[in-house]
Scaffold this motif. Structure first.
Motif, PDB file in Angstrom:
ATOM      1  N   THR A  36     -50.495 -23.307  56.979  1.00 30.60           N
ATOM      2  CA  THR A  36     -50.209 -21.910  57.296  1.00 30.60           C
ATOM      3  C   THR A  36     -51.180 -21.372  58.334  1.00 30.60           C
ATOM      4  N   GLN A  37     -52.449 -21.729  58.214  1.00 37.32           N
ATOM      5  CA  GLN A  37     -53.436 -21.284  59.193  1.00 37.32           C
ATOM      6  C   GLN A  37     -53.118 -21.831  60.580  1.00 37.32           C
ATOM      7  N   ARG A  38     -52.682 -23.100  60.641  1.00 30.64           N
ATOM      8  CA  ARG A  38     -52.314 -23.671  61.947  1.00 30.64           C
ATOM      9  C   ARG A  38     -51.108 -22.937  62.532  1.00 30.64           C
ATOM     10  N   LEU A  39     -50.145 -22.594  61.676  1.00 33.59           N
ATOM     11  CA  LEU A  39     -48.961 -21.863  62.135  1.00 33.59           C
ATOM     12  C   LEU A  39     -49.345 -20.488  62.670  1.00 33.59           C
ATOM     13  N   ILE A  40     -50.221 -19.794  61.943  1.00 36.12           N
ATOM     14  CA  ILE A  40     -50.665 -18.464  62.381  1.00 36.12           C
ATOM     15  C   ILE A  40     -51.411 -18.558  63.709  1.00 36.12           C
ATOM     16  N   THR A  41     -52.306 -19.548  63.802  1.00 35.30           N
ATOM     17  CA  THR A  41     -53.077 -19.715  65.046  1.00 35.30           C
ATOM     18  C   THR A  41     -52.160 -20.036  66.220  1.00 35.30           C
ATOM     19  N   GLY A  42     -51.236 -20.973  66.005  1.00 34.00           N
ATOM     20  CA  GLY A  42     -50.316 -21.347  67.082  1.00 34.00           C
ATOM     21  C   GLY A  42     -49.439 -20.189  67.505  1.00 34.00           C
ATOM     22  N   GLY A  43     -48.920 -19.422  66.533  1.00 32.18           N
ATOM     23  CA  GLY A  43     -48.075 -18.285  66.862  1.00 32.18           C
ATOM     24  C   GLY A  43     -48.830 -17.207  67.613  1.00 32.18           C
ATOM     25  N   TYR A  44     -50.048 -16.949  67.185  1.00 30.60           N
ATOM     26  CA  TYR A  44     -50.858 -15.911  67.822  1.00 30.60           C
ATOM     27  C   TYR A  44     -51.100 -16.237  69.295  1.00 30.60           C
ATOM     28  N   TRP A  45     -51.549 -17.457  69.559  1.00 31.07           N
ATOM     29  CA  TRP A  45     -51.866 -17.816  70.940  1.00 31.07           C
ATOM     30  C   TRP A  45     -50.619 -18.093  71.774  1.00 31.07           C
ATOM     31  N   PHE A  46     -49.494 -18.414  71.131  1.00 34.16           N
ATOM     32  CA  PHE A  46     -48.237 -18.556  71.879  1.00 34.16           C
ATOM     33  C   PHE A  46     -47.809 -17.199  72.433  1.00 34.16           C
ATOM     34  N   ILE A  47     -47.919 -16.161  71.606  1.00 35.20           N
ATOM     35  CA  ILE A  47     -47.577 -14.813  72.069  1.00 35.20           C
ATOM     36  C   ILE A  47     -48.503 -14.400  73.214  1.00 35.20           C
ATOM     37  N   THR A  48     -49.784 -14.743  73.100  1.00 31.46           N
ATOM     38  CA  THR A  48     -50.720 -14.441  74.182  1.00 31.46           C
ATOM     39  C   THR A  48     -50.327 -15.168  75.467  1.00 31.46           C
ATOM     40  N   LEU A  49     -49.931 -16.441  75.338  1.00 31.91           N
ATOM     41  CA  LEU A  49     -49.528 -17.212  76.512  1.00 31.91           C
ATOM     42  C   LEU A  49     -48.300 -16.603  77.180  1.00 31.91           C
ATOM     43  N   VAL A  50     -47.316 -16.198  76.377  1.00 36.58           N
ATOM     44  CA  VAL A  50     -46.114 -15.556  76.939  1.00 36.58           C
ATOM     45  C   VAL A  50     -46.493 -14.275  77.672  1.00 36.58           C
ATOM     46  N   SER A  51     -47.417 -13.496  77.091  1.00 34.64           N
ATOM     47  CA  SER A  51     -47.868 -12.268  77.743  1.00 34.64           C
ATOM     48  C   SER A  51     -48.531 -12.566  79.087  1.00 34.64           C
ATOM     49  N   LEU A  52     -49.375 -13.601  79.121  1.00 33.83           N
ATOM     50  CA  LEU A  52     -50.056 -13.961  80.371  1.00 33.83           C
ATOM     51  C   LEU A  52     -49.061 -14.428  81.427  1.00 33.83           C
ATOM     52  N   LEU A  53     -48.071 -15.209  81.019  1.00 32.74           N
ATOM     53  CA  LEU A  53     -47.049 -15.666  81.966  1.00 32.74           C
ATOM     54  C   LEU A  53     -46.248 -14.478  82.493  1.00 32.74           C
ATOM     55  N   GLY A  54     -45.978 -13.505  81.600  1.00 33.77           N
ATOM     56  CA  GLY A  54     -45.270 -12.308  82.042  1.00 33.77           C
ATOM     57  C   GLY A  54     -46.066 -11.513  83.055  1.00 33.77           C
ATOM     58  N   ILE A  55     -47.363 -11.371  82.814  1.00 25.88           N
ATOM     59  CA  ILE A  55     -48.220 -10.654  83.761  1.00 25.88           C
ATOM     60  C   ILE A  55     -48.255 -11.382  85.102  1.00 25.88           C
TER      61      ILE A  55
END
Length: 420
Positions: A36-55
């Protein structure tokens, strides 16, 4: 180049905030399983990556006016960023407390007090982290609701105004004001404005005003909505004025024909006002007559005292045309015009403005209203009075930038004029 530099600085800030907030997420998820911790970590930084790509995409792409994708992507990133800033505030308080205890221990030769951490229950860090994440849910859900519902949740506000000099024939006269339609934000979807027009016509107004910002930038933005807006009903002519966005000052015209193309755009916008059936007032005045008694309606081009908005309007010219009418209403888009110039004309009884939108975000409760825009504009939402003169600031029917509204919902204002 400046846009790319600005975006790069925002990326650095975003990463710093993301790293800090992730500490809270990691603290809260400590009791979960490794998977679960790996899933939370991966999801959190995936959203950050999408935000950076959008910017990155928005920094290198061009487009005027902004596309719907650009608008909603920008808003999604800002919603996340604002929510994370709330978490950061809680974490900073906790870290500052730790720092104070550490410094106290160093200078007093006493061991640092552990605080609320104990052998049972949750630790101080877990408590602060959970509290911060819970608090962040408030702006997050509010801003999402504002995009899904608030942007077109049209509200009718009713205001009774009394004037000692109102001609007797105009007792009970009903005015209706709309402002800041920003039709470019609706794209080609007619449904929201069709609902707004139906609600406007339901008020059975004697006189209707539109106080500026028909478009975001380009004259063509309103053209899919001309047929809809032409259905607005009024017993007397519908009067409109221009707002700061109507002049297309925020468009780079250097690659689109320069000054001549910009002037042609403004001419086209003026023609679109006429196609809708509105009388556009450009520093001029018209009279409304009942039983031989008259009131004057003055309309000026955009004139703002705040920031760097160009001062197009000529109030003296508009006022000269109003003659000796017993009662005068001024349409002026920017409310900062009121204290800067309008109050110098004591025979202007009522000024109707827009422009601020209530910043499309704030707290709007009976007896209390707050929005960040109040730190820029002294008069920014609702009714203001000085002596016998009144100003009303309509918070707008449309939206721009953030495609939503929280607290300050889209407004249709109905005024009933009464003799004092």
């Amino acid at each position: 180049m400046q846009r790319i530099i600005t975006s790069a600085l925002f990326v650095v800030l975003l990463l710093g905030v993301d790293w800090y907030v992730f500490q809270a997420v990691r603290t809260v998820s400590q009791g979960a399983s490794a998977a679960t911790q790996r899933l939370i970590t991966g999801g959190y930084w995936f959203i950050t990556l999408v935000s950076l790509l959008g910017i990155a995409w928005m920094a290198v792409s061009r487009g005027t006016p902004p596309t719907a994708l650009r608008t909603y992507l920008t808003s999604a990133i800002l919603v996340l960023f604002v929510s994370k800033l709330v978490v950061v505030l809680f974490l900073l308080v906790d870290d500052a407390s730790r720092l104070v205890r550490y410094v106290f221990a160093k200078f007093s030769n006493q061991p640092a007090v552990a605080g609320a951490d104990g052998s049972s229950g949750i630790s101080r860090s877990q408590f602060i982290s959970r509290l911060g994440l819970l608090a962040a849910a408030l702006p997050f859900t509010s801003l999402l609701w504002g995009m899904a519902k608030g942007a077109t949740d049209y509200q009718v506000k009713r205001v009774v105004l009394r004037f000692p000099n109102l001609p007797a024939s105009f007792e009970g006269f009903k005015l209706l004001q709309i402002s800041d339609l920003h039709t470019g934000s609706f794209n080609a979807n007619p449904e929201p404005l069709e609902r707004a027009v139906a609600l406007i016509n339901k008020q059975n107004a004697d006189l209707v005003f539109m106080t500026g910002d028909l478009v975001n930038n380009i004259a063509t933005e309103v053209e899919p909505h001309i047929a809809t807006l032409a259905k607005i009903e009024s017993r007397h002519p519908i009067y409109s004025i221009l707002g700061n966005h109507d002049y297309a000052d925020y468009v780079d015209w250097s690659e689109q024909g320069g000054a001549s193309a910009k002037a042609a755009n403004l001419d086209r916008l003026k023609q679109n006002h006429a196609k809708i059936g509105w009388q556009l007032l450009l520093d001029e005045s018209h009279t409304i007559e009942r039983n031989g008694e008259k009131i004057a309606v003055l309309g000026v081009q955009n004139w703002g005292a705040q920031m760097r908005f160009p001062k197009y309007g000529n109030l003296a010219q508009a006022h000269a045309g109003s003659g000796d009418a017993a009662f005068k209403i001024l349409l002026s888009h920017d409310p900062s015009h009121w204290e800067a110039q309008v109050l110098e004309y004591p025979d202007i009884d009522l000024t109707l403005s827009g422009h601020t939108h209530g910043m499309q975000f704030g707290v709007n409760l009976p007896g209390f209203k707050w929005s960040p825009v109040q730190y820029v504009y002294k008069q920014w939402a609702g009714l203001y009075s000085q002596g016998q003169q009144h100003l009303y600031v309509n918070t707008g029917l449309g939206f721009i930038g953030y495609p939503g509204r929280v607290g300050f919902l889209p407004e249709i204002t109905v005024f009933e004029l009464r003799r004092a």
